[in-house]
Write a protein that holds these residues in place. Structure first.
Motif, short mmCIF file in Angstrom:
data_model
loop_
_atom_site.label_atom_id
_atom_site.label_comp_id
_atom_site.label_asym_id
_atom_site.label_seq_id
_atom_site.Cartn_x
_atom_site.Cartn_y
_atom_site.Cartn_z
N CYS A 2 0.86 -1.13 0.18
CA CYS A 2 0.12 0.08 0.14
C CYS A 2 0.92 1.14 0.00
N GLY B 50 0.01 4.15 1.06
CA GLY B 50 -0.16 4.85 2.10
C GLY B 50 0.36 4.28 3.47
N CYS B 51 0.36 3.02 3.71
CA CYS B 51 1.04 2.43 5.26
C CYS B 51 2.04 1.32 4.97
N SER C 116 1.46 -1.69 4.07
CA SER C 116 1.03 -3.23 4.21
C SER C 116 0.77 -3.82 2.80
N CYS D 264 -4.52 0.30 0.43
CA CYS D 264 -5.22 -0.66 1.19
C CYS D 264 -6.55 -0.28 1.58
N CYS E 168 -6.56 2.50 4.43
CA CYS E 168 -6.06 3.71 3.74
C CYS E 168 -7.26 4.52 3.14
ZN ZN Z 1 -2.56 1.16 3.65
#
Ligand code: ZN
Length: 233
Positions: A20, A22-23, A25, A35, A38
């Motif tokens: 992801c 964003g994070c 994962s 994900c 997010c």
């Molecule tokens: Zn994420």
């Protein structure tokens, strides 16, 4: 029993790890870039659905618009800032495409943009586009176009580079002069059309105003504006 598909998926994940944006994962669907957690945390404005929303108000008395909206709020030290940084400065075009799709979905969920005929990305200075490798507004347009099924008009308006005479002026005046300069080069391409002008961020609206008023010079053109984010000054 582990199915073949699951083995294939984990092999793919091992060979081409996709996480992801964003994070960090693990992601199963690489196209989505984000994900579910997010996606759920994205700061939506819902401006698309509301006449007189803060972005439209910003242009009152400055530019005659059919509709205007920003899909997300932009704040510092946020998920959105992280994503914008990757999209604009880390060459993550796939993320930009996905952010464009999210804009497209938000615009489609409102009936206030449905008469748009074509997308126009706000042009970058040619030197800047060359350095970045792409215009982020054009990438957003590509994602939006997948959802709204509208054509993208890339070359109707340009942004001329610095000129000789401008170097003699003061710095602030020079900046204003260059920043707000656009040139409509294919008037006939937008004549009698409702144009949806696209950019990544709206802050004061000055650049969009300059570009939008040049587009409206085509005559018999209607204009709407959509940006990925709205940032406060
Ligand atoms: Zn994420």
């Amino acid at each position: 029993m582990i199915r073949i598909k699951e083995i294939n998926d984990s092999l793919l994940q091992f060979v081409f790890p996709h996480v992801c944006d964003g994070c960090g994962s693990d992601l199963l669907n690489v196209e989505s870039r984000l994900c579910l957690h997010c996606l759920d945390a994205m700061p939506e404005t819902n401006f698309e659905k509301h006449a007189g929303n803060p972005v439209e108000k910003m242009f009152w008395g400055r530019l005659s618009l059919v509709s205007a909206a920003a899909t997300f709020y932009f704040t510092k030290e946020s998920l959105m800032q992280k994503l914008m940084h990757q999209f604009k400065y880390k060459n993550n075009k796939d993320l930009g495409l996905q952010l464009g799709r999210l804009m497209g979905i938000a615009l489609k969920n409102s009936n206030r943009f449905e008469t748009s005929d074509a997308l126009v990305p706000l042009p970058l200075f040619p030197s800047k586009e060359k350095k970045r490798g792409y215009n982020q507004a054009t990438v957003l347009c590509e994602g939006i176009a997948e959802i709204l099924l509208l054509p993208i008009l890339k070359d109707v308006i340009t942004r001329p580079q610095h000129t000789e005479t401008q170097t003699k002026k003061g710095r602030i005046e020079r900046w204003k002069n260059i920043e707000g300069k656009f040139e409509l080069v294919k008037k006939e391409a937008i004549n009698n059309k409702h144009i949806l002008l696209i950019d990544d961020v709206v802050t004061t609206g000055a650049t969009l105003e300059a570009c939008g008023s040049e587009l409206l010079n085509a005559g018999n053109t209607r204009l709407s504006i959509a940006t990925l984010c709205q940032a406060s000054r």
